[in-house]
Motif scaffolding. Structure first.
Motif, short mmCIF file in Angstrom:
data_model
loop_
_atom_site.label_atom_id
_atom_site.label_comp_id
_atom_site.label_asym_id
_atom_site.label_seq_id
_atom_site.Cartn_x
_atom_site.Cartn_y
_atom_site.Cartn_z
N GLY A 104 51.85 41.09 7.41
CA GLY A 104 50.68 41.78 8.39
C GLY A 104 49.86 42.05 8.20
N ASN A 105 49.41 41.76 6.78
CA ASN A 105 48.32 42.33 6.60
C ASN A 105 46.64 40.96 6.59
N ARG A 106 47.00 39.66 7.16
CA ARG A 106 46.26 38.84 7.33
C ARG A 106 45.89 38.48 8.55
N MET A 107 45.14 37.98 9.49
CA MET A 107 45.08 37.21 10.58
C MET A 107 44.15 35.44 9.99
N ALA A 108 45.01 35.07 10.53
CA ALA A 108 44.58 33.45 10.52
C ALA A 108 43.76 33.27 11.44
N SER A 109 42.55 32.22 12.27
CA SER A 109 42.71 31.63 13.23
C SER A 109 41.50 30.01 12.99
N VAL A 110 42.46 29.02 13.98
CA VAL A 110 41.25 27.69 13.25
C VAL A 110 40.81 27.56 13.93
N SER A 111 39.60 27.51 13.86
CA SER A 111 38.34 26.91 14.14
C SER A 111 37.04 26.15 13.57
N GLY A 112 37.39 25.20 14.52
CA GLY A 112 36.66 23.98 14.15
C GLY A 112 37.68 22.91 13.11
N ASP A 113 36.62 22.71 11.79
CA ASP A 113 37.10 22.06 10.25
C ASP A 113 37.52 23.55 10.10
N SER A 114 37.69 24.28 10.02
CA SER A 114 37.77 25.50 8.83
C SER A 114 38.82 26.62 9.12
N ILE A 115 39.58 27.17 8.98
CA ILE A 115 40.08 28.55 8.95
C ILE A 115 39.88 29.33 8.54
N VAL A 116 38.99 30.49 9.46
CA VAL A 116 38.75 31.86 8.98
C VAL A 116 40.00 32.27 8.91
N ILE A 117 40.51 33.74 7.85
CA ILE A 117 40.85 34.46 7.57
C ILE A 117 40.54 35.90 7.53
N ARG A 118 41.18 37.00 8.26
CA ARG A 118 40.07 38.76 8.72
C ARG A 118 41.68 38.84 7.79
N ASP A 119 40.77 40.32 7.42
CA ASP A 119 42.00 41.81 6.91
C ASP A 119 42.14 42.26 8.01
N ALA A 120 43.81 42.74 8.96
CA ALA A 120 44.50 42.94 9.50
C ALA A 120 43.89 44.30 10.42
N ALA A 121 44.04 44.55 9.32
CA ALA A 121 42.98 46.32 9.85
C ALA A 121 42.08 46.25 9.83
N THR A 122 40.83 45.74 9.23
CA THR A 122 39.50 45.96 9.28
C THR A 122 39.49 45.22 10.40
N GLY A 123 39.87 43.67 10.67
CA GLY A 123 38.58 42.73 11.27
C GLY A 123 37.89 41.85 10.59
N ASP A 124 37.62 42.74 9.15
CA ASP A 124 36.78 41.52 7.92
C ASP A 124 37.22 40.28 8.37
N VAL A 125 36.05 39.51 7.76
CA VAL A 125 36.48 38.00 7.63
C VAL A 125 36.27 38.35 5.90
N THR A 126 37.18 37.85 5.42
CA THR A 126 37.97 37.88 3.59
C THR A 126 37.66 36.52 3.38
N ARG A 127 38.38 35.51 3.73
CA ARG A 127 38.26 34.15 3.74
C ARG A 127 37.74 33.21 4.52
N LYS A 128 37.31 31.75 3.75
CA LYS A 128 37.21 30.55 5.35
C LYS A 128 37.20 29.72 4.76
#
Length: 1496
Positions: A948-972
Motif C-alpha cells: 500500500g505504499n506505492r502506486m504506479a501508472s503506465v504513461s506512454g513508454d514509461s512507468i511513473v511510481i508515486r508515494d501512495a501517502a503523498t502522491g509525490d513522484v518517487t521513481r520513473k
C-alpha cells in the motif's frame, strides 16, 4: 470595372428566389476554383505609404511574400468587409470563451484567453476608428493579410489545443501593428532627411517582421489537415521570439519617431495604446481577486484575529530563554525546517505561539498562522487549514496569490477536497513555481498552534506528512513552528511521517522548574499590579503591599507547572471583589487542599451556586450542567442567540448562567458590557472541558457533566429544531432547479440556514451516535427523516458537506436497533443507495435532489415513494425506471475520456483509476474524488503495491511510481522504446514487471529504478495480460493465443483461439485465469498446465479479468459492455451487470470481495454489489422475440398529437412508445436497412416513414403491419437496401416529413445533396423536386449548406426548410429559412429569412402566419429579409450542448444521469413541454414538464 457585389447582395440574388430544377435533373457539379487574385490598387495614402508595404514585402523571402500577397485585399471595397469579418470572428471567439476560464502560462504568468480576446477586440477597434476607409486607406489596412488572419481565427475557434497560443499571437501582432500605424502616421508628417530615411528603414523592418510572423502561421494552416495536426501554427517559442524582436525593432522605430517628430500627437497616440495595456494588465489582478474569494478560511484562526488577538502573550521578562531559542531557529539559514514545541495541557503553549507569531510579524518573517481549537467549528478540524494559510501567503506574495487563484479557477470546490490536493495546489505548487525575486529571497515561518486539538487523529498524521514535503520547496526559505500536547497521533506523526533531521523538538516539561516558577511569579506580579491599578478608585481596602510575597508564592505552588491555572485564577480574582475572592480561594484551599485544575476550577464554580438554599443551589447546578454542558460539547461554538434556538431556552436565562463565568469561558461583550448576542462563546482553555467531563471526579465534582447524556440532549434538540418546519425544499428560495452550489453566494446560504440550523444539520447525527443510545422506529429520528430527509440532504449540500450525508446515514444505521428499528433500517438502507447513486449531482446542484435524483430512483425505492408528491410538481409524465435498486451501487463521473485502468488499495479505502488524460484517487466509501494527477501522454494502466505504499501508472513508454501517502513522484522507470501495455507489482512490493509494444518484458527493482531483467518476446503483451503469482515465483503473460508461465520453469498454456487480453492469478496460488478475444475466459492449473474451466457467455472480446479474495469468483469485462461473474468451481455464470454504454476496459475486486469496480469507454466508473443475487432491472419494453433490441437509438420523433414516440436504431429496428406509460405499443418493426437516419409519424398515426443511410426510405402501415422499402431517387420499390447503396452516406435520407394531410412525404438529405423530393403517398411516386440550395455559392464566398429542419404548413401547401450555411471566408455559421410553394408542378422559393444559426426544430403556428423555431419566432408576414433577425422569446424544452441537462427557456432544470442521456443531434425530440430522449440501449425516455412559469 464594377465593384464586386457584397455578401448581402449575393445572398439576395442567389438565395431568395430559386429557379426550379426540372425533373429529374441533379445539382450542377461544383465549379472550378477561381484564379488567385492579388492586390491591384494603390491606396489613397500619402507619403509613399504603399511603397513601405511594397518594400516590406520585398524584405520577405519568396515563400512568405507569395503567401502574403495572395491574401491581401483586392480593392478598396473589400478592406472594410475583411476587417469586419475578422472583427466578427473575434467576437464569436469571445462568446465561446465568455463563460470559460481557459488559460495558459506564458512567460511565467497565467494568461486568460478571454482577457486576450477582449484585448484583440479593442485593438481591432483602433483599426476601425480611422473613419471612411475608402477615402483613407492606410498600409496597415491594405497590407495585413486579413483573409489569412481569418484562417488563423478559424483554427482558434475549432482547435482548443492551439486556441491560447493563437489568440496571444494575434494580440501581439495587432498590438505591434497598431504601434506601427502610429509610427507611419508620424512618418507622413516628416520632411526628407537622413533621419527620416533611417526612420523609414526601421518601419520597413518592423512591418516585414509582422508579415513574416503571420505568413508562417498562415502557410501551416493552408496545409492538409493531416499535416496541420502534426505542426502547431505557433508555439510558445515563436511568440517569445516574435515579441523580443518586436521590442528591439519598436525601440528603433520609436527613437526615429521622436527624432523626426517631437510633437504632442505622437505622445497622445502612444498613450492610447498604453491605456489598453494598462486596462488589461489589471484584468488578471481583478480575476485573481475574484478567484481568491473562493478560498474558504477558518474564522478566528489567525494569531491576530478577533478570537485570538485579545488573548495573552508572554509577559515581558518571561520565557526569555525559550523565545530566544525560537528566534535563533527562525533566523538561522541552516536551521531545521520544523520546530515542535510540545507540552501538557495548561503549560502555556498557545500563549507562546501567539507571542512568536507577533514577534515574527514585527520582524517581517511571519508567513501565516493557524490556531486550532477543539469545539470551535472550522478551527477544530483540518479542512480549512491549508486554505487559511494559502490566503495569508497570497496576500503576502502576489505571485503566489496568482497561482493560488489559478488553482481555484480550475477547481472552484478545492476547499471542499481532501487535504492532499489542497496542500499541493494551494501551497506546494504555488510556492515551488514562484519565481519573482520578492519570493525567492524571502524567509517566512508558518505558525500552527495546538495541532492535537484537530479532531481527527488520522488527519493530524496526514498534516505532518504533507508538511514534511516543504523540504522540496527551494524558491523560498519556509519554516514551520508547531505546538501541541504530546498526544499519540502527533507523536506517531513525527515519528513515522517526518524525518528526524527535519524537525527540532522542545518539551516544556523539560524546562527547569526554577524557570517555570519565575515566569509564573512574574505573571502573577504583573496581574496583581494591574488589578490594584484598575481598582484604585473603587476599593480602598487594597493596600500597596497586597497580596504579599507569601500569597504569590502560594499561588505559584498551586499553579506550577500550568500557566492556565495562573491565567484562570487571575481572571477570576480580577472580575469582582479582588481581595474577597482571593481570601475565599486561599481559605478554601487551606481547608481542603486542592491542586492543579481541580484546585483552580472548583472554587470558581462554587461561586456560581454559593447563594440560596439547597434547592436553589441544585437548580442553578442543573442549569449550569445543561447550558455549559452543551457549550463544551458543541462540535462548533455558537452564540447565545443560536444556543437559545438550539436548546429552546430563553436568551436571558442563558445570559444569567454565563454572566459569572468570564474567567473560564471566553464571553464576547458589546461596548456597554453586555454579552454579545451573535458572537460565539468559546473556551479559554481545553482543560476546563476536560475537568467537567472527567468521570473520575464525578463523586466530588457536583458540576460533573455526563457526556453521553448531554450528547443525547443535544441530538434531540437538533432534531427538534430541524423538525419544527425549519427545513423545506429550496431553502435558499432560488427557484432555479439547476442552480450550481459553487455559483450561489455564501451570504445567501448563511441567511437561509441561520447559525443554529446550520449547526443542527451538520451535527445532529454525531450527537445521536455519541449518546450511545439505540435508535428505534418510535423515536424522533424516523419521523424526522420521513418528512425532512431530502431537505436535510439539500441543506448539507448548500453547506458544502454533501459527503456527510453518506457518512451520517451509515453512522445512524450502525446505532439503529435491529428489532425495534426495522422501518428505520429499511429507510436508511434505501437512503444510502439514493445518496450514493446521486452524490455527484446532489453536491453540485442541490435542488436536483428533488428533481433528477428522485425522478430516476427506482419506482419501489422507499425514498421515491415517500417523497413522490414533489415529483408531480415538476412532471406530468415521467420516464420508466427500474423497480428496485440494482447491483450498481454508484457511478463515479469525472474522467473526460475512457477509463483504462482500475485498482483498489490493499486496505480497500481508496480506488485508483486511470484514463487517457489523468489518474484519479477516489474515496471508495463515498465516491468522492480525493486527488487527480495529470499525465501528458495519458494513463493506460494503474497498480498499487501490496504493502500500500506505492502506486504506479503506465504513461506512454514509461512507468511513473508515486508515494501512495503523498502522491509525490518517487521513481520513473524508463527503458522501453514503445508504449507500455501492462505493469504489475510483485506481491512483496519490491519488483515491478512491465510489458511493451517494443516486444520486451522487463523486471525492475522498484527501490533502485534499475532494470533487473529483460525478456525478448515473440509477440507483444496486449492490454492487461500480465500478472505475478502470489508466491513471487511465477510471472504469467499472454503471447498471442498462448499464455506463458515464466518462473522456475517456463511453460505454454494453449487453448484460446484468439489473442489473450487479460491474465490474473487466484489467491489460492495454484490457479491462473485468462481472458481472450475469442470471447471466453479460462481457468488453468499452474502445476499441470491443464485447463480446469471455460467460461462462455460474452458476445464480444473479453477485455479484463479480476479475481475475488476467496478465489471463488471471477469477474470479466468485455467489449459487449457487460460485467459477468463466474463460479470458479462450476464454471457457471452467476451474475451479469449491465449499465455501461461502451466497452469495459478495466475491472477490479475490493479487498473484501463485496464490491466490483468497472470502467470503460463511456468515461464512467461503476461500483457493483458483488453479493446481490438479482440483476439490475432493464428499462426495456416487453420481451419480444427477434434480433437484439439493445442497440443505440439513432433517430426519433414525436407524433403530432404528442402521444406517441417513434425511434429508429443503428441496426434498423423501429419501435413505437406510448408517451404516458413508457410502454411499447406494438412489437418492434424489423427493417432490412442498416441504419435508420430519420423517422416521422403521420397525424393519424397510421403511417410510419423512415429514412436510411442509403438513398432508400421505408413506409410502414401501422394498421396492416406491413413495411415496404423504396428508392427515393428512382421512385421504385426495392426488396432491400444493398451494400453498395449503404456506402453512399452522402446520399442518406436523413430528413423525412409527412404533411398534415398525410398525402405527401418530403425526403431530403442534410449533407452534400441539395435536392428535396416530394413523394405522393397515393401514387407512390416522386412528384416534385426542388433545389434547396445552390452549389454556386462556394466560389462566391459560401460553403455548401447543411439542412437542419423542415416543416409543413397546416394546409400542407408550403414547406419551410432551415439550413446552416458557413461563410467560406469567415468560417461563421448563419441560419437560412426558406419557404417553398408546393402547389405548382415546380416548387419555387418564395421567402428567405436569416437567423443567427441553423434551426434544429421548426413548426408553423396553427394559423400559418409565423414559424416557431428553437431559436426564435419568424413572422412570415414580413418581407423577405437577410438581415439578422432580432431574437424573439423562444420558450421551450431543449437539451444543453453536452446533453447532460434538460433546459427550459434556456435554464437548466433536469440533470440526466449517464444512462438516460442521448445525443440531442440524433435522438432527441420535443414539443412544447414534452421531450423524448433516445438511449444507447435502444429504449426511449419521455418527460413532460408542468408549466414552470416560476423558473427563470
Amino acid at each position: 470595372m464594377a465593384p464586386k457585389p457584397s455578401k448581402r447582395d449575393w445572398l439576395r440574388n442567389k438565395l431568395v428566389v430559386r429557379s426550379p430544377s426540372p425533373l429529374p435533373a441533379h445539382p450542377a457539379p461544383r465549379p472550378a476554383a477561381a484564379a488567385t487574385r492579388t492586390s491591384s490598387f494603390e491606396p489613397a495614402y500619402t507619403k509613399n505609404g504603399s511603397s513601405i508595404l511594397a518594400d516590406a514585402l520585398e524584405a520577405l523571402d519568396r515563400e512568405d511574400r507569395e503567401t502574403i500577397r495572395t491574401l491581401l485585399p483586392t480593392n478598396v471595397f473589400t478592406i472594410d468587409a475583411a476587417l469586419n469579418e475578422v472583427h466578427g470572428a473575434v467576437c464569436e471567439l469571445g462568446e465561446l470563451c465568455a463563460n470559460k476560464r481557459w488559460s495558459w502560462t506564458y512567460k511565467g504568468h497565467k494568461v486568460y484567453v478571454h482577457d486576450q480576446v477582449d484585448k484583440v477586440v479593442q485593438l481591432l477597434d483602433k483599426f476601425k476608428s480611422v473613419g471612411d476607409v475608402v477615402a483613407n486607406v492606410d498600409p496597415i489596412h491594405v497590407g495585413l493579410p486579413w483573409a489569412g488572419i481569418r484562417l488563423i481565427l478559424e483554427v482558434a475557434l475549432s482547435d482548443s489545443h492551439q486556441r491560447a497560443t493563437l489568440v496571444t499571437g494575434l494580440e501581439l501582432s495587432f498590438h505591434i501593428s497598431n504601434r506601427l500605424k502610429v509610427y507611419l502616421d508620424t512618418y507622413t508628417r516628416t520632411s526628407p532627411s537622413l533621419a527620416s530615411d533611417n526612420f523609414r528603414k526601421s518601419l520597413v523592418n518592423l512591418y516585414a517582421h509582422i508579415l513574416r510572423f503571420l505568413g508562417c502561421a498562415i502557410r501551416i494552416q493552408q496545409k492538409s489537415a493531416v499535416s496541420r495536426t502534426a505542426q502547431a501554427l505557433w508555439d510558445t517559442s515563436d511568440l517569445t521570439g516574435f515579441e523580443e524582436r518586436c521590442d528591439t525593432l519598436c525601440s528603433r522605430a520609436g527613437d526615429g519617431a521622436r527624432i523626426c517628430d517631437s510633437g504632442e500627437s505622437l505622445r497622445i497616440q502612444l498613450q492610447t495604446l498604453q491605456e489598453i495595456d494598462k486596462i488589461h494588465g489589471s484584468l488578471p489582478r481583478l480575476q485573481d481577486k475574484a478567484d481568491l474569494a473562493k478560498l474558504i478560511t477558518a474564522a478566528g484562526a489567525t494569531y491576530d484575529s478577533s478570537a485570538e488577538g485579545e488573548l495573552p502573550r508572554c509577559l515581558p521578562g518571561t520565557r526569555l530563554e525559550l523565545l530566544k531559542q525560537i528566534d535563533d531557529w527562525a533566523t538561522d539559514p541552516a536551521g531545521q525546517r520544523m520546530f515542535w514545541l510540545c507540552g501538557v495541557a495548561g503549560t502555556g503553549k498557545s500563549t507562546i505561539a501567539r507571542t512568536v507569531a507577533e514577534s515574527l510579524h514585527e520582524d517581517g518573517l511571519l508567513g501565516a498562522s493557524f490556531f486550532f481549537k477543539r469545539g470551535r467549528g472550522d478551527r477544530s478540524h483540518a479542512t480549512l487549514l491549508f486554505p487559511t494559510i494559502a490566503r495569508q501567503l497570497a496576500d503576502l506574495f502576489p505571485e503566489v496569490g496568482h497561482m493560488v487563484a489559478s488553482a481555484l479557477d480550475e477547481d472552484s470546490l478545492l476547499c471542499d477536497k481532501h487535504l492532499q490536493p489542497q496542500f499541493e495546489k494551494l501551497l506546494l505548487q504555488p510556492l515551488q513555481q514562484a519565481s519573482h525575486p520578492s519570493v525567492r529571497t524571502a524567509s517566512v515561518v508558518l505558525v500552527i498552534d495546538a495541532l492535537d486539538e484537530c479532531e481527527d487523529g488520522q488527519n493530524i498524521m496526514t498534516i505532518l506528512r504533507l508538511l514534511s514535503r516543504i523540504e522540496v520547496i527551494t524558491s523560498i526559505r519556509l519554516r514551520i513552528f508547531l505546538t501541541s500536547r504530546p498526544e499519540l497521533p502527533v507523536v506517531l506523526g513525527f515519528k513515522k511521517e517526518v524525518r528526524g533531521d527535519l524537525h527540532h523538538d522542545v518539551r516544556l516539561e523539560d524546562v527547569e522548574q526554577t524557570t517555570i516558577e519565575r515566569d509564573i511569579r512574574i505573571f502573577y506580579e504583573l496581574q496583581f499590579s494591574q488589578i490594584k491599578e484598575d481598582n484604585l478608585l473603587y476599593d480602598d481596602k487594597i493596600s500597596a503591599e497586597w497580596p504579599g510575597d507569601s500569597t504569590i508564592a502560594s499561588l505559584v505552588d498551586l499553579a506550577k507547572p500550568l500557566f492556565i491555572v495562573a491565567f484562570t485564577v487571575s481572571r477570576y480574582i480580577a472580575e469582582a471583589d479582588p481581595t474577597g475572592r482571593l481570601d475565599k480561594m486561599l481559605r478554601q484551599n487551606s481547608n481542603e487542599p486542592l491542586t492543579g485544575l481541580k484546585g483552580t476550577y472548583l472554587p470558581i464554580l462554587e461561586q456560581v451556586v454559593a447563594v440560596g438554599d439547597a434547592r436553589q443551589r441544585n437548580i442553578r447546578t442543573a442549569e449550569f450542567q445543561h447550558i455549559v454542558g452543551s457549550i463544551i460539547l458543541l462540535s462548533n461554538p455558537l452564540s447565545t442567540t443560536a444556543i437559545s434556538s438550539l436548546l429552546a431556552i430563553s436568551r436571558p436565562e442563558i445570559v444569567k448562567v454565563l454572566q459569572p463565568l468570564s474567567s473560564v469561558l471566553n464571553i464576547p461583550r458589546t461596548a456597554d458590557g453586555r454579552i454579545h448576542p451573535t458572537t460565539p462563546i468559546t473556551l479559554f482553555h481545553l482543560s476546563f472541558r476536560d475537568f467537567l467531563l472527567d468521570a473520575s471526579l464525578k463523586d466530588e465534582n457536583k458540576f460533573w457533566i455526563e457526556t453521553r447524556k448531554m450528547h443525547g440532549i443535544l441530538g434531540k434538540q437538533c432534531v427538534r429544531l430541524l423538525h419544527s418546519c425549519t427545513l423545506r425544499e429550496d431553502i435558499c428560495a432560488l427557484n432555479k432547479p439547476g442552480a450550481r452550489r459553487a455559483k450561489v453566494a455564501k451570504s445567501t446560504v448563511h441567511d437561509s440556514l441561520p447559525e443554529a440550523v446550520a449547526y443542527a444539520c451538520r451535527y445532529w447525527v454525531q450527537h445521536v451516535v455519541d449518546s450511545g443510545e439505540h435508535v428505534t422506529d418510535d423515536g424522533a429520528v424516523y419521523p424526522f427523516l420521513e418528512k425532512h430527509l431530502l431537505h436535510w440532504m439539500e441543506a448539507l449540500s448548500w453547506l458544502g458537506r454533501a459527503s456527510d450525508i453518506i457518512h451520517g446515514l451509515r453512522a445512524l444505521r450502525s446505532v439503529t436497533n435491529a428489532q425495534s428499528g426495522k422501518q428505520l433500517l429499511g429507510l436508511l438502507d434505501d437512503a444510502i443507495r439514493f445518496a450514493l447513486s446521486n452524490r455527484y449531482i446532489i453536491d453540485h446542484a442541490p435542488l436536483q435532489t428533488y428533481v433528477s435524483a428522485l425522478l430516476f430512483a427506482p419506482s419501489q425505492s422507499l425514498v421515491r415513494r415517500m417523497f413522490a408528491g414533489g415529483l408531480r410538481k415538476y412532471f406530468k409524465i415521467m420516464p420508466r425506471v427500474p423497480q428496485r435498486w440494482g447491483a450498481e451501487m454508484q457511478k463515479l463521473e469525472g474522467h473526460p475520456s475512457s477509463v483504462t485502468g482500475l485498482v483498489f488499495s490493499p486496505d480497500g479505502k481508496t480506488l485508483m483509476s486511470g484514463s487517457t488524460d489523468c489518474m484519479v484517487i477516489w474515496d471508495a466509501a463515498t465516491g468522492e474524488q480525493m486527488q487527480k494527477y495529470e499525465h501528458e501522454t495519458g494513463v493506460s494502466g494503474v497498480a498499487f503495491s501490496q504493502d500500500g505504499n506505492r502506486m504506479a501508472s503506465v504513461s506512454g513508454d514509461s512507468i511513473v511510481i508515486r508515494d501512495a501517502a503523498t502522491g509525490d513522484v518517487t521513481r520513473k522507470l524508463i527503458g522501453h522504446h514503445d508504449y507500455v501495455t501492462a505493469a504489475v507489482f510483485s506481491p512483496d512490493s519490491k519488483t515491478l514487471s512491465s510489458a511493451s509494444d517494443d516486444g520486451t518484458l522487463r523486471l525492475w527493482d522498484v527501490e533502485t529504478e534499475k532494470e533487473m531483467r529483460k525478456q525478448e518476446l515473440a509477440l507483444p503483451v496486449v492490454e492487461k495480460a500480465l500478472a505475478f503469482s502470489f508466491d513471487n515465483k511465477t510471472l504469467a503473460y499472454g503471447s498471442g493465443e498462448c499464455m506463458i508461465m515464466w518462473g522456475v520453469k517456463k511453460q505454454k498454456l494453449r487453448g484460446h483461439t484468439d489473442v489473450i487480453t487479460a491474465v490474473a492469478f487466484l489467491l489460492d496460488g495454484r490457479t491462473v485465469v485468462s481472458g481472450s478475444r475469442d470471447m471466453t475466459a479460462r481457468l488453468w492449473d499452474i502445476e499441470t498446465g491443464a485447463e480446469k474451466q471455460q467460461f462462455i457467455g460474452h458476445t464480444d472480446n473479453v477485455s479484463c479479468i479480476a479475481c475475488s479474495s476467496d478465489s471463488r469468483t471471477i469477474a470479466s469485462g468485455s467489449l459487449d459492455q457487460t460485467v459477468r461473474l463466474w463460479d470458479t468451481g462450476t464454471g457457471m455464470e452467476t451474475q451479469t451487470f449491465t449499465g455501461h454504454s461502451s466497452t469495459i476496459y478495466a475491472i477490479a475486486f475490493s479487498a473484501d470481495g463485496k464490491t466490483i469496480a468497472s470502467g470503460g469507454g463511456d468515461s464512467t466508473i461503476r461500483l457493483w454489489d458483488a453479493m446481490m443475487s438479482e440483476e439490475t432491472q432493464k428499462l426495456e419494453g416487453p420481451d419480444h422475440s427477434g434480433p437484439s433490441l439493445n442497440n443505440p437509438v439513432t433517430t426519433m420523433c414525436l407524433s403530432p398529437d404528442g402521444q406517441m414516440v417513434a425511434s429508429g436504431s443503428l441496426r434498423g429496428i423501429m419501435r413505437l412508445w406510448d408517451v404516458a406509460t413508457g410502454e411499447e405499443t406494438q412489437k418492434p418493426i424489423v427493417t432490412n436497412v442498416h441504419w435508420i437516419t430519420a423517422v416521422d409519424i403521420s397525424p393519424d398515426r397510421e403511417i410510419l416513414a423512415f429514412g436510411s443511410i442509403s438513398e432508400g426510405f421505408g413506409l410502414s402501415d401501422l394498421r396492416l403491419g406491413t413495411t415496404r422499402l423504396w428508392d427515393a431517387d428512382l421512385g421504385e420499390e426495392i426488396d432491400q437496401v444493398s451494400d453498395a447503396m449503404r456506402s453512399q452516406s452522402g446520399r442518406a435520407i436523413s430528413v423525412i416529413k409527412i404533411s398534415p394531410d398525410s398525402k405527401t412525404i418530403l425526403l431530403a438529405s442534410k449533407w452534400g445533396h441539395a435536392t428535396a423530393r416530394l413523394w405522393n403517398v397515393a401514387t407512390k411516386k416522386v412528384t416534385q423536386r426542388f433545389e434547396i440550395y445552390s452549389m454556386e455559392g462556394i466560389e462566391e464566398g459560401f460553403s455548401p449548406e447543411i439542412l437542419t429542419a423542415v416543416a409543413f404548413s397546416p394546409d400542407s401547401k408550403t414547406v419551410a426548410t432551415g439550413s446552416a450555411v458557413q461563410m467560406a471566408t469567415s468560417g461563421l455559421w448563419d441560419g437560412i429559412v426558406r419557404l417553398w410553394d408546393t402547389t405548382s408542378d415546380k416548387p419555387t422559393g418564395t421567402h428567405c429569412f436569416k437567423l443567427r444559426s441553423g434551426p434544429k426544430r421548426m413548426r408553423f403556428t396553427n394559423d400559418g402566419s409565423a414559424l416557431d423555431t428553437d431559436l426564435e419566432r419568424v413572422d412570415l408576414s414580413l418581407p423577405c429579409s437577410l438581415d439578422q433577425a432580432s431574437p424573439s422569446p423562444s420558450i421551450e424544452v431543449t437539451m444543453s450542448r453536452d446533453d447532460q441537462w434538460v433546459q427550459y427557456d434556456g435554464s437548466d432544470v433536469l440533470w440526466l444521469p449517464h444512462e438516460y442521456r442521448g445525443d440531442s443531434r440524433r435522438n432527441f425530440a420535443s414539443r412544447d413541454a414534452l421531450i423524448a430522449v433516445g438511449r444507447e440501449d435502444g429504449t426511449v425516455s419521455c418527460f413532460s414538464f408542468e408549466p414552470l412559469l416560476g423558473i427563470t
